[in-house]
Design a protein around this motif. Structure first.
Motif, mmCIF file in Angstrom:
data_model
loop_
_atom_site.group_PDB
_atom_site.id
_atom_site.type_symbol
_atom_site.label_atom_id
_atom_site.label_comp_id
_atom_site.label_asym_id
_atom_site.label_seq_id
_atom_site.Cartn_x
_atom_site.Cartn_y
_atom_site.Cartn_z
ATOM 1 N N ALA A 187 24.934 -24.616 -53.775
ATOM 2 C CA ALA A 187 24.495 -25.569 -52.753
ATOM 3 C C ALA A 187 23.212 -25.088 -52.076
ATOM 4 O O ALA A 187 22.305 -25.885 -51.804
ATOM 5 N N GLN A 188 23.130 -23.788 -51.796
ATOM 6 C CA GLN A 188 21.920 -23.242 -51.176
ATOM 7 C C GLN A 188 20.727 -23.324 -52.121
ATOM 8 O O GLN A 188 19.619 -23.622 -51.692
ATOM 9 N N ALA A 189 20.950 -23.051 -53.390
ATOM 10 C CA ALA A 189 19.875 -23.158 -54.367
ATOM 11 C C ALA A 189 19.380 -24.596 -54.482
ATOM 12 O O ALA A 189 18.168 -24.849 -54.584
ATOM 13 N N ALA A 190 20.302 -25.546 -54.449
ATOM 14 C CA ALA A 190 19.926 -26.962 -54.526
ATOM 15 C C ALA A 190 19.134 -27.377 -53.288
ATOM 16 O O ALA A 190 18.155 -28.129 -53.384
ATOM 17 N N GLU A 191 19.540 -26.870 -52.119
ATOM 18 C CA GLU A 191 18.813 -27.191 -50.879
ATOM 19 C C GLU A 191 17.397 -26.610 -50.920
ATOM 20 O O GLU A 191 16.437 -27.262 -50.512
ATOM 21 N N ARG A 192 17.278 -25.380 -51.424
ATOM 22 C CA ARG A 192 15.965 -24.744 -51.510
ATOM 23 C C ARG A 192 15.055 -25.521 -52.458
ATOM 24 O O ARG A 192 13.881 -25.731 -52.176
ATOM 25 N N LYS A 193 15.603 -25.973 -53.571
ATOM 26 C CA LYS A 193 14.803 -26.769 -54.520
ATOM 27 C C LYS A 193 14.398 -28.099 -53.903
ATOM 28 O O LYS A 193 13.268 -28.565 -54.081
#
Length: 299
Positions: free
Chosen positions: A47-53
């Motif tokens: 979820a954090q990786a998706a938010e960063r992207k």
């Protein structure tokens, strides 16, 4: 003896590979900095990786709409460098994602401007808007810029002025040798940030240039933009170092700019060579730079 886990070993390996590539680079097209590049955290969730992207994509979309051009030639717009020069976060300021971008009028030429776009975590800090732009001219002339939210800015003075590098070295014979000389020269700079009485923070020089360029047609044999950062890797002071062709001579030159509302003092060795005063006024237009919060649709 400290024991390295797999993630630590991997980060060290990646940095060694990147450093090897950069040291062996002979082309000025290698413009993206790895010194300040934001790495995913080892324990980052999906979820954090998706938010960063998502934040990165939103920044790219916004910056692709910014228009920068000389005041006396508005039809000759600068071209946005395809990728951000660096990515960073700034936890003390509640910035959970940010990137630095540049525009140039010649392929692989000196940038005419750079701009930070920063995303604020408004759950941690109440600010006017979640997005902030900080834009500074690196042009020897006057430029104009416009943003997708309707904000416009026009420089009242040239953004930079070049000076001779003290006791500049004999230029290297190859691009790789000159690239090493640029990094050696950058180490002569020190910079500090001041905001309020008695507050001073020494800025950290990022060891790799955030942008490298060369354009013989404009007299730039070799050039690079270095940054000194606050709060980790937030670029604050910028140092342009160039090997310029003047007639039959090649001379090392430098210029300085800053992108912060804090006061900045820059020294070459122990001698002060540049400074700016602190002024907190988001949305105000200054002679060579501006910073402002993006207008929200409800504003």
């Amino acid at each position: 003896m400290a024991i390295l886990d797999w993630h630590s070993v991997r980060r060290v390996f990646v940095r060694l590979v990147v450093a090897t590539v950069l040291l062996g680079t002979t082309s000025p097209a290698a413009v993206q900095s790895f010194a300040g590049a934001e790495e995913p955290a080892p324990d980052e969730t999906a979820a954090q990786a998706a938010e960063r992207k998502q934040l990165r994509d939103q920044m790219s979309a916004r910056m692709s709409q910014v228009k920068v051009a000389p005041v006396d030639a508005p039809d000759k717009q600068g071209k946005l460098v395809a990728k951000p020069l660096m990515s960073y976060t700034d936890q003390p300021l509640s910035i959970n994602g940010a990137t630095l971008w540049a525009w140039s009028q010649q392929k692989n030429g000196r940038p005419i401007a750079v701009c930070k776009i920063e995303h604020y975590d408004r759950a941690r800090r109440e600010v006017q808007s979640e997005w902030l732009y900080c834009f500074v001219s690196l042009s020897s002339g006057l430029i104009h810029a416009g943003w997708p939210d309707g904000h416009e800015w026009t420089a009242r003075q040239p953004g930079i002025s070049f000076r001779d590098v003290p006791d500049g070295p004999v230029p290297g014979e190859t691009p790789a040798a000159r690239a090493r000389q640029l990094k050696d020269l950058a180490r002569h700079f020190t910079a500090s940030r001041e905001f309020g009485k008695g507050t001073r923070e020494e800025l950290r020089l990022l060891t790799q240039p955030v942008y490298s360029y060369a354009n013989a047609e404009t007299g730039v044999i070799e050039g690079a933009v270095f940054a000194a950062s606050m709060n980790g890797t937030n670029p604050t002071a910028l140092f342009l170092i160039e090997l310029q062709q003047t007639g039959d001579q090649q001379l090392w030159k430098f210029a300085i700019a800053a992108m912060t509302d804090a006061g900045v003092i820059v020294k070459w060795d122990d001698n002060e060579v540049w400074s700016k005063q602190a002024i907190h006024a988001p949305g105000k237009d200054f002679d060579t730079w501006t910073y402002f919060f993006e207008k929200r649709s409800s504003d």
